[in-house]
Design a protein around this motif. Structure first.
Motif, short mmCIF file in Angstrom:
data_model
loop_
_atom_site.label_atom_id
_atom_site.label_comp_id
_atom_site.label_asym_id
_atom_site.label_seq_id
_atom_site.Cartn_x
_atom_site.Cartn_y
_atom_site.Cartn_z
N ILE A 126 5.67 33.56 55.50
CA ILE A 126 5.37 32.88 56.75
C ILE A 126 4.97 33.93 57.78
N ILE A 127 3.84 33.75 58.41
CA ILE A 127 3.34 34.70 59.39
C ILE A 127 3.45 34.09 60.78
N THR A 128 4.16 34.77 61.68
CA THR A 128 4.33 34.29 63.04
C THR A 128 3.32 34.97 63.97
N SER A 129 3.33 34.56 65.21
CA SER A 129 2.33 35.06 66.16
C SER A 129 2.70 36.40 66.79
N HIS A 130 3.93 36.87 66.59
CA HIS A 130 4.33 38.16 67.16
C HIS A 130 4.93 39.03 66.07
N ALA B 197 2.40 46.95 55.09
CA ALA B 197 1.51 46.86 53.93
C ALA B 197 1.92 45.60 53.17
N ILE B 198 1.25 44.50 53.48
CA ILE B 198 1.59 43.20 52.89
C ILE B 198 0.54 42.83 51.85
N ASN B 199 0.99 42.49 50.65
CA ASN B 199 0.11 42.02 49.59
C ASN B 199 0.35 40.53 49.40
N SER B 200 -0.57 39.72 49.87
CA SER B 200 -0.39 38.27 49.79
C SER B 200 -0.32 37.77 48.36
N ALA B 201 -0.82 38.58 47.41
CA ALA B 201 -0.76 38.19 46.00
C ALA B 201 0.67 38.16 45.47
N ASP B 202 1.60 38.77 46.21
CA ASP B 202 3.00 38.77 45.81
C ASP B 202 3.68 37.44 46.12
N CYS C 265 2.72 31.21 48.20
CA CYS C 265 2.16 30.43 49.31
C CYS C 265 2.26 31.26 50.58
N VAL C 266 1.24 31.14 51.44
CA VAL C 266 1.24 31.77 52.76
C VAL C 266 1.08 30.68 53.82
N ILE C 267 2.04 30.64 54.74
CA ILE C 267 2.01 29.66 55.83
C ILE C 267 1.89 30.42 57.15
N CYS C 268 0.97 30.01 57.99
CA CYS C 268 0.84 30.60 59.33
C CYS C 268 1.43 29.65 60.36
N ALA C 269 2.34 30.18 61.17
CA ALA C 269 2.94 29.39 62.25
C ALA C 269 2.15 29.65 63.53
N ASP C 270 1.40 28.65 63.97
CA ASP C 270 0.64 28.72 65.22
C ASP C 270 -0.24 29.97 65.26
N GLY C 271 -0.04 30.86 66.25
CA GLY C 271 -0.87 32.04 66.40
C GLY C 271 -0.72 33.06 65.28
N GLY C 272 0.14 32.78 64.32
CA GLY C 272 0.24 33.63 63.14
C GLY C 272 -1.07 33.72 62.39
N LEU C 273 -1.95 32.74 62.60
CA LEU C 273 -3.27 32.79 61.97
C LEU C 273 -4.06 34.01 62.45
N LEU C 274 -3.92 34.36 63.72
CA LEU C 274 -4.62 35.53 64.26
C LEU C 274 -4.09 36.81 63.62
N VAL C 275 -2.77 36.85 63.36
CA VAL C 275 -2.17 38.00 62.68
C VAL C 275 -2.66 38.06 61.24
N ASN D 171 -5.45 37.01 60.12
CA ASN D 171 -6.83 37.49 60.14
C ASN D 171 -6.88 39.02 60.24
N LYS D 172 -6.01 39.60 61.07
CA LYS D 172 -5.96 41.06 61.20
C LYS D 172 -5.58 41.72 59.87
N LEU D 173 -4.68 41.06 59.14
CA LEU D 173 -4.21 41.60 57.87
C LEU D 173 -5.10 41.20 56.70
N LYS D 174 -6.16 40.44 57.01
CA LYS D 174 -7.10 39.96 55.99
C LYS D 174 -6.40 39.12 54.93
N ILE D 175 -5.51 38.25 55.42
CA ILE D 175 -4.79 37.33 54.55
C ILE D 175 -5.27 35.92 54.82
N THR D 176 -5.59 35.20 53.77
CA THR D 176 -6.02 33.81 53.88
C THR D 176 -4.83 32.89 53.66
#
Length: 211
Positions: free
Chosen positions: A6-10, A18-23, A26-36, A38-43
Motif C-alpha cells: 500500500i502506497i500512501t501520499s507521504h 528500493a521497492i520492487n513491486s514484483a515482490d 497487489c499494489v494499492i495506492c491510497a489517494d495521493g499515493g499514486l503520485l508517489v 509514479n515517482k517510483l515507477k510502480i503501476t
C-alpha cells in the motif's frame, strides 16, 4: 502468504527506498499515493481515496471515498487489502508528516495485532510493526537502531539479546524512553515477552541509512 503493498501520499526519505513491486501480489495506492507510485515507477492494481490531495485519476479500478468519513484513506486501503485476503501487508509511508496521521497509523498496527494479518509501515528511515507475546528473531534489515515501545500498557518479562543494551525479564512500561535507540550487534536480535503489546521500530538517521 499473499503480499500487498500500500502506497500512501507521504513517504519520508523516499530517495533511500528500493521497492520492487514484483515482490507483491497487489499494489494499492491510497489517494495521493499514486503520485508517489509514479515517482517510483510502480503501476498500481487498485486506487482508493477521497482525492482531496490530487485530482481524481481516470482509472476503472478506483474506489472513490467521500470527503467526510470516519477513517483515513490509509485505513481504508488497509481494510481493503485485508478484505481481499492479503495477510502480509506493507504500507509505504504513513510515518512522519502530520503527527495525527502517524499516531492513527500506529493504531492500525494495534487494530490488526494478534490477527492473521501481518502489517508493517516502512519509509526511507523506518520499519515499524507490532508484536504480541511470544519469542521472535528481529533481523537488523540494514537499520542502525532498534526501538521497543510498550503500547497501551506494560510489557512483562521482556528479554532481548544480541543488542548493545540487553534486558532480562524486564517490565517495560508505556511511560519511559528506556527502549529507545538500542542497537542490534549482528544480523538479528532475539526477544521474548509474556504479556502486553510491543511496538518495534527499526530506524536509521536520515543522512546515514543503508539498506
Amino acid at each position: 502468504m499473499n503480499k500487498c503493498l500500500i502506497i500512501t501520499s507521504h513517504v519520508d526519505a523516499i530517495e533511500k527506498l528500493a521497492i520492487n513491486s514484483a515482490d507483491y501480489d497487489c499494489v494499492i495506492c491510497a489517494d495521493g499515493g499514486l503520485l508517489v507510485a509514479n515517482k517510483l515507477k510502480i503501476t498500481p492494481d487498485l486506487l482508493i481515496g477521497d482525492y482531496d490531495s490530487m485530482a481524481m485519476p481516470e482509472n476503472t479500478d478506483l474506489i472513490k471515498l467521500p470527503m467526510e468519513k470516519n477513517m483515513t484513506d490509509s485505513e481504508a486501503a488497509i481494510d481493503l487489502a485485508v478484505s481481499k485476503g492479503y495477510d502480509d501487508i506493507t504500507v509505504l509511508g504513513g510515518l512522519g508528516g502530520r503527527f495525527d496521521h502517524t499516531m492513527g497509523n500506529i493504531g492500525m498496527l494495534a487494530k490488526y495485532s494478534g490477527s492473521n494479518t501481518g502489517l508493517t509501515f516502512v519509509d526511507g528511515c523506518n520499519r515499524v510493526f507490532m508484536l504480541e507475546p511470544g519469542t521472535y528473531e528481529i533481523p537488523k534489515s540494514g537499520h542502525r537502531y532498534l526501538g521497543l515501545i510498550a503500547y497501551g500498557g506494560t510489557v512483562t518479562s521482556l528479554t532481548i539479546k544480541g543488542v548493545k543494551y540487553p534486558l532480562v525479564n524486564h517490565l517495560l512500561t508505556d511511560d519511559t524512553t528506556l527502549g529507545v535507540s538500542n542497537e542490534i550487534l549482528s544480523d538479528s536480535a532475539h526477544l521474548n515477552f509474556r504479556k502486553g503489546r510491543l511496538l518495534v521500530i527499526l530506524s536509521s538517521d536520515v543522512d546515514n541509512h543503508s539498506r
